[in-house]
Motif scaffolding. Sequence first.
Motif, PDB file in Angstrom:
ATOM      1  N   PRO A 224     -55.336  24.367  51.806  1.00 50.75           N
ATOM      2  CA  PRO A 224     -55.386  24.351  50.338  1.00 50.75           C
ATOM      3  C   PRO A 224     -54.671  25.533  49.692  1.00 50.75           C
ATOM      4  N   SER A 225     -54.623  26.669  50.372  1.00 52.67           N
ATOM      5  CA  SER A 225     -53.971  27.848  49.790  1.00 52.67           C
ATOM      6  C   SER A 225     -52.464  27.656  49.641  1.00 52.67           C
ATOM      7  N   TRP A 226     -51.906  26.640  50.276  1.00 52.72           N
ATOM      8  CA  TRP A 226     -50.470  26.371  50.184  1.00 52.72           C
ATOM      9  C   TRP A 226     -50.143  25.432  49.027  1.00 52.72           C
ATOM     10  N   VAL A 227     -51.156  24.934  48.343  1.00 52.69           N
ATOM     11  CA  VAL A 227     -50.962  23.896  47.326  1.00 52.69           C
ATOM     12  C   VAL A 227     -51.499  24.375  45.976  1.00 52.69           C
ATOM     13  N   GLU A 228     -50.745  24.007  44.918  1.00 54.80           N
ATOM     14  CA  GLU A 228     -51.172  24.320  43.557  1.00 54.80           C
ATOM     15  C   GLU A 228     -50.777  23.151  42.656  1.00 54.80           C
ATOM     16  N   LYS A 229     -51.749  22.639  41.925  1.00 53.67           N
ATOM     17  CA  LYS A 229     -51.518  21.518  41.000  1.00 53.67           C
ATOM     18  C   LYS A 229     -50.861  20.329  41.699  1.00 53.67           C
ATOM     19  N   GLY A 230     -51.323  20.019  42.889  1.00 53.72           N
ATOM     20  CA  GLY A 230     -50.837  18.853  43.619  1.00 53.72           C
ATOM     21  C   GLY A 230     -49.482  19.001  44.278  1.00 53.72           C
ATOM     22  N   GLN A 231     -48.909  20.192  44.248  1.00 54.54           N
ATOM     23  CA  GLN A 231     -47.594  20.438  44.841  1.00 54.54           C
ATOM     24  C   GLN A 231     -47.671  21.622  45.797  1.00 54.54           C
ATOM     25  N   ILE A 232     -46.846  21.598  46.828  1.00 53.14           N
ATOM     26  CA  ILE A 232     -46.774  22.734  47.746  1.00 53.14           C
ATOM     27  C   ILE A 232     -46.100  23.887  47.013  1.00 53.14           C
ATOM     28  N   LYS A 233     -46.709  25.076  47.109  1.00 58.28           N
ATOM     29  CA  LYS A 233     -46.149  26.261  46.460  1.00 58.28           C
ATOM     30  C   LYS A 233     -44.752  26.545  47.002  1.00 58.28           C
ATOM     31  N   GLU A 234     -43.898  27.085  46.151  1.00 56.19           N
ATOM     32  CA  GLU A 234     -42.478  27.280  46.461  1.00 56.19           C
ATOM     33  C   GLU A 234     -42.250  28.050  47.762  1.00 56.19           C
ATOM     34  N   ASP A 235     -42.982  29.149  47.982  1.00 49.80           N
ATOM     35  CA  ASP A 235     -42.795  29.947  49.202  1.00 49.80           C
ATOM     36  C   ASP A 235     -43.000  29.107  50.455  1.00 49.80           C
ATOM     37  N   PHE A 236     -44.023  28.265  50.425  1.00 52.07           N
ATOM     38  CA  PHE A 236     -44.346  27.453  51.592  1.00 52.07           C
ATOM     39  C   PHE A 236     -43.428  26.236  51.685  1.00 52.07           C
ATOM     40  N   LEU A 237     -43.006  25.731  50.539  1.00 49.76           N
ATOM     41  CA  LEU A 237     -42.064  24.611  50.537  1.00 49.76           C
ATOM     42  C   LEU A 237     -40.749  25.023  51.198  1.00 49.76           C
ATOM     43  N   VAL A 238     -40.309  26.239  50.946  1.00 46.25           N
ATOM     44  CA  VAL A 238     -39.087  26.754  51.581  1.00 46.25           C
ATOM     45  C   VAL A 238     -39.259  26.772  53.097  1.00 46.25           C
ATOM     46  N   LYS A 239     -40.427  27.189  53.570  1.00 38.22           N
ATOM     47  CA  LYS A 239     -40.689  27.205  55.017  1.00 38.22           C
ATOM     48  C   LYS A 239     -40.618  25.797  55.600  1.00 38.22           C
ATOM     49  N   ILE A 240     -41.222  24.841  54.900  1.00 30.31           N
ATOM     50  CA  ILE A 240     -41.213  23.459  55.378  1.00 30.31           C
ATOM     51  C   ILE A 240     -39.791  22.900  55.382  1.00 30.31           C
ATOM     52  N   LYS A 241     -39.023  23.197  54.336  1.00 28.85           N
ATOM     53  CA  LYS A 241     -37.627  22.736  54.295  1.00 28.85           C
ATOM     54  C   LYS A 241     -36.821  23.332  55.448  1.00 28.85           C
ATOM     55  N   ASP A 242     -37.054  24.617  55.752  1.00 26.15           N
ATOM     56  CA  ASP A 242     -36.356  25.254  56.876  1.00 26.15           C
ATOM     57  C   ASP A 242     -36.732  24.601  58.202  1.00 26.15           C
TER      58      ASP A 242
END
Length: 186
Positions: free
Chosen positions: A70-88
Amino acid sequence: WALVLEPGWVQAGIWEIEGEKARIIAVSPPAAWETASELIPSVDTALSAAIQNLPEEVKEPSKTVFAVPPSWVEKGQIKEDFLVKIKDICKDLSLDPKGFVVLPEAVAHLIKSEEGAPLNAIVVGAGKDFLEIAGFNLGNLAGTTAVARSVSVFDDVCEGLSRFAGAEALPSRIVIYDGREGELEE
């Protein structure tokens, strides 16, 4: 693919839809990671371990669903810092992302499908440095909080539950999960 990303741990699984139910085909042991530079190699290790358990008649999956805390998510979206990790991860390991689930919500859904009733419980994700606590009332997420780990998990859970003050009566059931099954009993 199912790729479970937790702070400090990653685990991979392969599943398929059979009828209207998901069926797990293969699961990797958890792989540790500490820094951002260790994440992709740990994910690769987990994926490779899951493939080793794959029956010969099943082909390697091409689509990936991510499970995140849950700490990676805000307002139903993955937070930008973590989204970058997932994209990488997707770019470096040629994964095709199809979506994500939040771990406590996935646990609530699993329990509902197994027991046939919406979850009324506190769901505790036991991470290395934090406990992530989510409250569910009739299957609906009532709230989440994170508590830094101390020497007493009991005291940490009590602290987290106190943050739900003012809410209706808390459920009496507590469900605990983590990526390191051997440490869960401890």
